[in-house]
Design an enzyme around this catalytic site. Sequence first.
Site: not given
Length: 751
Positions: A81, A96, A321
């Site tokens: 973004l 996260k 990830n």
Amino acid sequence: MSKPKFTREEALAFHLEPSPGKWEVQATVPMTTQRDLSLAYSPGVAVPCEEIAKNPELAYDYTNKGNLVAVISNGTAVLGLGNLGALGSKPVMEGKSVLFKRFADVNSIDIELDTEDPDAFCQAVKLMGPTFGGINLEDIKAPECFIIEQRLKEEMDIPVFHDDQHGTAVICAAGLINALKISGKKIEDCKIVLNGAGAAGIACLELIKSMGARHENCIMCDTKGVIYQGRTEGMNQWKSAHAVKTELRTLEEAMVGADVFLGVSAKGAVTQEMVQGMADNPVIFAMANPDPEITPEEAHEVRPDAIVATGRSDYPNQVNNVLGFPYLFRGALDIHARAINDQMKIACAEALAELAREDVPDEVALAYGKNLSFGRDYIIPTPFDPRLIHRIPTAVARAGMDTGAARRPIIDMHAYEESLKSRMDPTANILRSINARARAAQARMIFAEGDDPRVLRAAVMYQRSGLGKALVVGRESDVKTKLEAAGLGDAVRELEIVNAANTRHLSTYKEFLYERLQRKGYDRQDIHRLAARDRHVFAALMLAHGHGDGLITGATRKSAHVLELINHVFDADAKNGAVGVTAVLNKGRIVLISDTLVHEWPDENDLATIAERCADVARHLGLDPRVAFVSFSTFGYPVSERAEKMHIAPKVLDKRGVDFEYEGEMTVDVALNTKAQEAYPFQRLSGPANILVVPARHSASISVKLMQEMAGATVIGPILAGIDNSIQICSTNSTANDILNMAVLAACKVG
């Protein structure tokens, strides 16, 4: 398989309810009495303060530093973004933080710094150093991210890790190890082309070079073409480090004869012509998100021998990830590491690669609805693999110890691995696994109560999550009005709305029902009323005729009443072996309690049947069944006529020769607590029970609702087991999410 969709409203509601944001803080010590407060704060807290002041290492023993990571960003490169600023990045950083907790039980706090000045950023992070065991940098634009990470690594004595760079690099390296194994090539002989000279691209190339790739064999490209020695346009010191002596100037030229392509660039950057010109068994990692540089279909069309990985979950070989950062930090924190060095990253990549070459556990195959085995379409483990938590951190910790990064080396690695196994919440894996199985099943789910807004929201979520087709029993105008009121007006076109007035099967349904009920006092008029006007019966008839694969009902009527109605169509009663099993999830434990729905006062034979049905449900959920017949007595004391059947039920199972563990009768604490079990060395359970068979429906109901209200347990069920069709009955106080969970169970045919 359809891709999950959701509306902006749903995404906002997810972040707003049940409370704003995605995590909260909870105390890990009692805080109830005056003495607790005196120990937690003044004056008791002075003692650990003095100890830490004398020996800073003790902070890892007396505070949460050793399991606390900061996720820090300034929001200059948020996902795809762009520069949203510090505050705009907060939802991502919170996300996260919860991934750290979910995958590796690492506590994490998100911190958003409102500055684009690398000096100010570094100063702020450095000053916070004493608080944390590690720093995870996130979504910071290049080249500032290089400057910031390098400086903080030099100035801080805890791991500093920029996940956008190294997280991608580690997973990419793991996949590359296996891809080269399959294609029979050595990394030092490969010609490697990388497109995208940003943070992730540069980190990928650096890690691969430290694993043996030759500098002169690696060509880095950016939007202006090949980065060659002597190029001046669009250069910086990080790109210059990878410049090579070459006549090649474009990506097209570089791709001729290449063994490996690594893409962290943009959709469509690679053409079929480029792939055609690559060497035999080319390795293509098209990692641009959300759309790869070239899709696996396009690549395989011109090169069937290609091994392709992308960043997407709907293709094989996802470079994700989440396979890296949680476990890297877990291993680093557990040795009180000073840094996460290259050797630790390589150890992580090698451990991931090795895991993908091993036999895949059943629960992973179950979750994906297919058997995965090492090969071109499976070179990287899946995030579902339960072995990640104990295999990857151990490898990382070993490498940290071997390279002198550990402040406190682990003495007993075997014990450490065992402790990691018990660290993770098994319930999360179970729920993830059944969601994946449901997605693979693509069941047509009948939602019987289309006049209830919760049911409609669940039906929309079911379909938009890519789980299958939602069939709603209701009137179109009514469904439309209620969906519009819920802000989901556009969903009415997506759902299939069914009722007696618009089905061509009504006469077939009525014939079937008359056949079943004509000798139970029902005439044709009664049958018409039941089939055409009662949505529970109508929905059950749809299921009985294969016009749907599963049925969800019960949100608007008491479950006993709904079960009665369903019994008009199916044999779903006690004498036919139906059982209600409720799963209670709390603090990382899952316990099944039964019977919560069908049997009012079961005798010893019923109790044995209930145990067998529970064992089936447990296995469907990926659990090894351990059944305890529970009572207020343990192995015959105190003597009571009421407990007698609980004493006899295990003997009934002895005669049936079942293939799961069971024991009883016993109190709940003996059933669930291994310490209490030690007082009875003769008992046969190998660990705490995960199935409690209780004496009667009232005790089952009281137990479940007490856990729900007092302990805040998550309750799934009752799961209806022991009938041939997949039917789940919700409770009247279910939320839309609870109803969706029941639909997922029905899709997986649990029970």
